[in-house]
Design an enzyme around this catalytic site. Structure first.
Site, PDB file in Angstrom:
ATOM      1  N   TYR A  61      -1.108   4.461  -1.795  1.00  0.00           N
ATOM      2  CA  TYR A  61      -0.980   5.903  -1.572  1.00  0.00           C
ATOM      3  C   TYR A  61      -0.878   6.693  -2.873  1.00  0.00           C
ATOM      4  CZ  TYR A  61       0.183   4.141   3.064  1.00  0.00           C
ATOM      5  OH  TYR A  61       0.154   3.495   4.274  1.00  0.00           O
ATOM      6  N   LYS A 116       9.675  -5.258  10.026  1.00  0.00           N
ATOM      7  CA  LYS A 116       8.743  -6.309   9.615  1.00  0.00           C
ATOM      8  C   LYS A 116       9.308  -7.126   8.463  1.00  0.00           C
ATOM      9  CE  LYS A 116       3.832  -6.879   8.500  1.00  0.00           C
ATOM     10  NZ  LYS A 116       2.566  -6.146   8.235  1.00  0.00           N
ATOM     11  N   ARG A 154       2.006   6.519  10.327  1.00  0.00           N
ATOM     12  CA  ARG A 154       2.672   6.022   9.114  1.00  0.00           C
ATOM     13  C   ARG A 154       1.863   6.391   7.871  1.00  0.00           C
ATOM     14  NH1 ARG A 154       6.560   2.039   7.648  1.00  0.00           N
ATOM     15  NH2 ARG A 154       5.875   0.457   6.148  1.00  0.00           N
ATOM     16  N   ARG A 167       7.088   2.563  11.687  1.00  0.00           N
ATOM     17  CA  ARG A 167       6.061   1.912  12.495  1.00  0.00           C
ATOM     18  C   ARG A 167       6.282   2.289  13.958  1.00  0.00           C
ATOM     19  NH1 ARG A 167       7.902  -1.778   8.754  1.00  0.00           N
ATOM     20  NH2 ARG A 167       6.327  -2.519   7.262  1.00  0.00           N
ATOM     21  N   HIS A 205       8.572  -1.269   2.125  1.00  0.00           N
ATOM     22  CA  HIS A 205       7.643  -2.242   1.560  1.00  0.00           C
ATOM     23  C   HIS A 205       8.390  -3.244   0.689  1.00  0.00           C
ATOM     24  CE1 HIS A 205       3.901   0.575   1.977  1.00  0.00           C
ATOM     25  NE2 HIS A 205       4.181  -0.084   3.088  1.00  0.00           N
ATOM     26  N   HIS A 212      -0.887   3.327  13.633  1.00  0.00           N
ATOM     27  CA  HIS A 212      -0.530   3.235  12.212  1.00  0.00           C
ATOM     28  C   HIS A 212      -0.960   4.476  11.444  1.00  0.00           C
ATOM     29  CE1 HIS A 212       1.614   0.180  10.103  1.00  0.00           C
ATOM     30  NE2 HIS A 212       0.832   0.240   9.041  1.00  0.00           N
TER      31      HIS A 212
END
Length: 337
Positions: free
Chosen positions: A315, A230, A283, A207, A306, A280
């Site tokens: 993706y 995050k 990323r 990020r 994630h 973003h």
């Protein structure tokens, strides 16, 4: 002045009026509330009433519980302060009702008005369903957390209220020619750190904030460890020797802020991006090219940090073999006998 007990949350509220100004404070015990009252009484020359102990079914306003959630839990979240600001704005839009009067109907009416643009600066540009869903999720989480902490003893007022269905947003990514143009503009920027920050994002899927705030201690030969993520979990991603050799060799933070410089570089490169995907896109570009080049979706999940595979599955369609059986088994290529 008064000291009263809330029968639902079991707390004691001390209310002190000095020269017409109210001072209110919540306490866990009656003794603490009385001590606060007595100290306030000694500090003022105004005439005061004797202490009254009142039983009340009234709860504090919704914003009181939002603040309590933040003090007890929210401040530990990486986005806690930003979420608190959104929740306080939500309380204001709702009229900050008493918490025991807040219910699903009030929130449903608010959502309708919100989507109609009633609370927007530009009423012709109302928020999307996703924005309202985030508010919904944030407030529901407040009651769930306080309930688990025994700070809220009744049902969650948003139980049973379903989120709006959202349209899947386009995940823009850069093609090779876009990357070359963008890097050229970044290297021509007056900000000497911009090109390196962008390269780190493209090479690791980081990020923007993770790359921009890198420190010397996070970089080791051919690896970068991202902290303050995050998910609140550190993750280490390998990098090439070429990229490692380009990074500054100095103590402390490696780069200056470069968001505005990046925005200008994107404009000069004439790259059009969906709203809200300025940084973003780097990323997304890493993840998209990783899958197009045959990368494993589970490995991608770990690289991106994630928490669930569902987030990474966005993706999956970039993989060369994704749903390729559609070509083999469609009726034009292979009609059934």
């Amino acid at each position: 002045m008064a000291v009263r007990k809330d029968t639902k949350n079991g707390k004691w509220l001390a209310e002190v009026y000095v020269n017409g100004n109210a001072s209110r404070k919540w306490f866990l015990t009656k003794g603490d509330a009385l001590r606060f009252y007595n100290q306030a009484k000694e500090q003022t020359t105004s005439a005061v009433d004797s202490v009254q102990v009142l039983e009340s079914s009234d709860l504090p306003a919704l914003s009181f519980y939002v603040q309590e959630w933040f003090d007890l839990h929210g401040k530990t979240l990486s986005d806690g302060k930003a979420r608190l600001a959104k929740l306080k704005n939500l309380c204001s839009n709702l009229g900050d009702p008493p918490a025991n009067e807040f219910n699903a109907k009030i929130f449903a009416d608010y959502r309708k008005r919100r989507l109609d643009g009633e609370f927007s600066v530009n009423k012709n540009n109302p928020p999307k369903e996703a924005t309202v869903n985030r508010e919904h999720a944030y407030l529901r989480a407040v009651f769930n957390e306080l309930k688990s902490l025994r700070k809220w003893t009744t049902e969650n007022p948003l139980d049973g209220v379903r989120l709006f269905k959202e349209r899947e947003t386009e995940l823009a990514f850069l093609y090779e020619r876009d990357i070359y143009r963008l890097l050229a503009e970044c290297d021509n920027s007056r900000n000497p750190d911009l090109g390196l920050i962008v390269r780190i994002c493209l090479a690791t899927g980081a990020r923007w904030s993770e790359a921009e705030t890198l420190t010397q201690s996070q970089v080791m030969p051919y690896k970068i460890t991202f902290t303050n993520t995050k998910s609140k979990k550190n993750r280490t991603v390998p990098i090439s020797k070429e990229l490692f050799d380009m990074l500054p060799k100095k103590r402390g933070r490696l780069f200056n802020d470069a968001y505005e410089s990046f925005e200008n570089a994107v404009l000069r490169a004439e790259i059009e991006l969906p709203k809200g995907q300025l940084t973003h896109v780097l990323r997304h570009t890493f993840a998209s090219h990783f899958m197009m080049n045959g990368g494993n979706i589970l490995v991608l999940k770990e690289i991106l940090g994630h928490s669930t595979i569902e987030m990474t599955m966005r993706y999956a369609h970039f993989a060369p073999s994704h749903l390729e059986s559609a070509v083999k088994f469609n009726p034009l290529s292979n009609p059934a006998q």
